[in-house]
Design an enzyme around this catalytic site. Structure first.
Site, PDB file in Angstrom:
ATOM      1  CG  HIS A 186      16.622 -11.321 -39.520  1.00  0.00           C
ATOM      2  ND1 HIS A 186      16.248 -12.531 -38.991  1.00  0.00           N
ATOM      3  CD2 HIS A 186      15.493 -10.772 -39.999  1.00  0.00           C
ATOM      4  CE1 HIS A 186      14.950 -12.697 -39.134  1.00  0.00           C
ATOM      5  NE2 HIS A 186      14.460 -11.631 -39.742  1.00  0.00           N
ATOM      6  CG  HIS A 225      10.945  -4.349 -35.972  1.00  0.00           C
ATOM      7  ND1 HIS A 225      10.720  -5.640 -35.636  1.00  0.00           N
ATOM      8  CD2 HIS A 225       9.986  -4.033 -36.876  1.00  0.00           C
ATOM      9  CE1 HIS A 225       9.683  -6.118 -36.289  1.00  0.00           C
ATOM     10  NE2 HIS A 225       9.204  -5.152 -37.048  1.00  0.00           N
ATOM     11  CD  GLU A 273       5.527  -5.270 -38.399  1.00  0.00           C
ATOM     12  OE1 GLU A 273       5.601  -6.396 -37.855  1.00  0.00           O
ATOM     13  OE2 GLU A 273       6.506  -4.513 -38.513  1.00  0.00           O
ATOM     14  CG  HIS A 330       3.124  -6.200 -32.911  1.00  0.00           C
ATOM     15  ND1 HIS A 330       3.505  -7.378 -33.517  1.00  0.00           N
ATOM     16  CD2 HIS A 330       2.879  -6.505 -31.615  1.00  0.00           C
ATOM     17  CE1 HIS A 330       3.505  -8.353 -32.615  1.00  0.00           C
ATOM     18  NE2 HIS A 330       3.132  -7.845 -31.458  1.00  0.00           N
ATOM     19  CG  HIS A 332       6.590  -5.642 -32.969  1.00  0.00           C
ATOM     20  ND1 HIS A 332       6.411  -4.330 -33.330  1.00  0.00           N
ATOM     21  CD2 HIS A 332       6.797  -6.304 -34.143  1.00  0.00           C
ATOM     22  CE1 HIS A 332       6.502  -4.191 -34.637  1.00  0.00           C
ATOM     23  NE2 HIS A 332       6.762  -5.386 -35.156  1.00  0.00           N
TER      24      HIS A 332
END
Length: 442
Positions: A294, A337, A343, A367, A373
């Site tokens: 990813h 992460h 964010e 977050h 999160h």
């Protein structure tokens, strides 16, 4: 040109950050001399500077405006309270808790409210007076601004419509924004917003720091991500209208108003590289993994406001658009992460793949730096057991505003009934799956 011109006559200049020149009357733009002794049509020459005069040529932003009246023709400012104190500027006083937060969308107002009075700040970070960080505002409105005009001296504005169309009437011309578009208005540029298709809702990022630019492409090379040619700037249009007008201003964190006897959108011609612009997010050329794993969300960066530390942004504007997912043997949603960057996320339409329940179009989540999160429990189970065939993510358009600074929710954001106080429960279904003890591990 009339302020009531119909929408189809909008025209645009293309190319991000390019030097543009445009005139609404032939010969209004001086050739070869930006500030001549006399300008055709009796116009005034005025320079609009978004960076210091001595900024390096590659980063210098300024435009020459040729206008019917110079900007100094206005009354004195006095405090403006029509917004009812909902527009805030960082830094805010008080502690910042590291909790993960999420909010439902703002409702459309029940009474007549225009864009400025419909603004509510949800988070801020950094310090506007020190020109670092940003504020994130929500807007919900059902009325055009009419004879009211606005500018922000604290930062440039990135507008992200979620519902309804915005017709931006600016000093440099007009831009039409619809959901799926973004618009950027330079610090100090005057504008008004009309609502040509009814009520509107969306987000604003007020960037206190360096102006937004295109991120470097690195090994991607010459093409991909947001391409210069797809950014659109307005052609010159002007309003030669006199009457009882109001000029609103955000300066050093406070709102002010001044009377003005004419429309300030009276620029007949302009040339330069500091002007409002728009971008259609569907033109973003997505890059992704075609083998395994990813990729980091940085591959979705549309615009960035750099800081004094390379690779650590004052603000990154990132989108999660429709795209193909084809990676093999990979957990495809965003992984769990903790990030040194803070964010903030919003949803323009559809469903965000890491949060299939509770994250609504027009909603928000926060977050903060180093707060954990990731996918909710149901998404984790679904993705862990999915057959990994090529999958088209279609009904989705989310965005993220990421910053090196801790983001501070406003008192309104913490107290509003729109805050989902049970947000933390979306991870309750995660179960311990550890099998090491079965192998004799301690």
């Amino acid at each position: 040109m009339s302020a009531n011109a119909s929408l189809p006559d909008l025209m645009y200049l293309n190319g991000f950050g390019n030097e543009h020149e445009t005139e609404a009357l032939a010969g209004a733009l001086p050739i070869g001399r930006f500030s001549p002794q006399r300008v055709n049509y009796g116009l005034y020459a005025e320079q609009f500077s978004s960076t210091a005069f001595t900024a390096p040529r590659a980063s210098n932003r300024r435009s020459w405006l040729y206008r019917i009246r110079p900007s100094v023709m206005q009354g004195d400012y006095e405090p403006y309270v029509g917004n009812h104190g909902q527009l805030c500027t960082g830094p805010l006083a008080g502690p910042v808790a590291p909790n993960m937060l999420r909010w439902d969308p703002l409702p459309i107002p029940a009474t007549d409210v225009d864009f400025v009075d419909g603004l509510t700040t949800i988070v801020t970070c950094g310090d506007a007076m020190a020109q670092g960080g940003m504020g994130i505002h929500l807007y919900a409105a059902n009325q055009s601004m009419g004879n009211r005009f606005f500018y922000c001296a604290d930062g440039e504005w990135l507008l992200i419509p979620q519902q309804g169309a915005l017709l931006l009437r600016t000093e440099c011309g007009r831009l039409l924004l619809q959901p799926g578009d973004i618009g950027v208005i330079p610090r100090g540029m005057k504008f008004a917003i009309d609502l040509p298709a009814g009520p509107v809702r969306g987000y604003v990022c007020e960037n206190y720091g360096a102006p937004l630019i295109l991120p470097e492409r690195g090994p991607v090379g010459a093409n991909g991500f947001a391409n210069d040619r797809d950014f659109q700037y307005p052609v010159a249009a002007y309003e030669d209208v006199e009457g009882d007008f109001e000029l609103l201003c955000k300066f050093a964190g406070n709102l002010y108003r001044a009377p003005i006897g004419h429309s300030p959108l009276d620029v007949v011609a302009w040339t330069g590289n500091s002007a409002p612009y728009k971008y259609e997010l569907a033109r973003f050329n997505v890059m992704g993994s075609v083998s395994y794993d990813h990729p980091d969300p940085s591959i979705y960066t549309v615009l960035t406001s750099p800081s004094d530390t390379a690779g650590v942004a004052n603000v990154d504007f990132v989108i999660f658009p429709p795209r193909w997912m084809v990676a093999e043997n990979t957990f495809r949603p965003p992984w769990y992460h903790r990030n040194v960057m803070s964010e903030y996320m919003g949803l323009i339409e559809g469903i965000y793949d890491a949060k299939e329940e509770g994250f609504l179009p027009g909603g928000s989540s926060l977050h903060n730096s180093m707060s954990p999160h990731g996918p909710e429990a149901a998404v984790f189970d679904k993705a862990s057991n999915a057959e990994l065939v090529p999958d088209r993510y279609q009904n989705t358009l989310a965005f993220m505003l990421e910053s090196r600074y801790v983001m501070q929710p406003t008192p309104w954001a913490l107290a509003t009934e729109l805050r989902q106080k049970d947000y933390i429960n979306c991870w309750n279904g995660l179960e311990k799956k550890f099998t090491g003890r079965d192998q004799g591990a301690r």
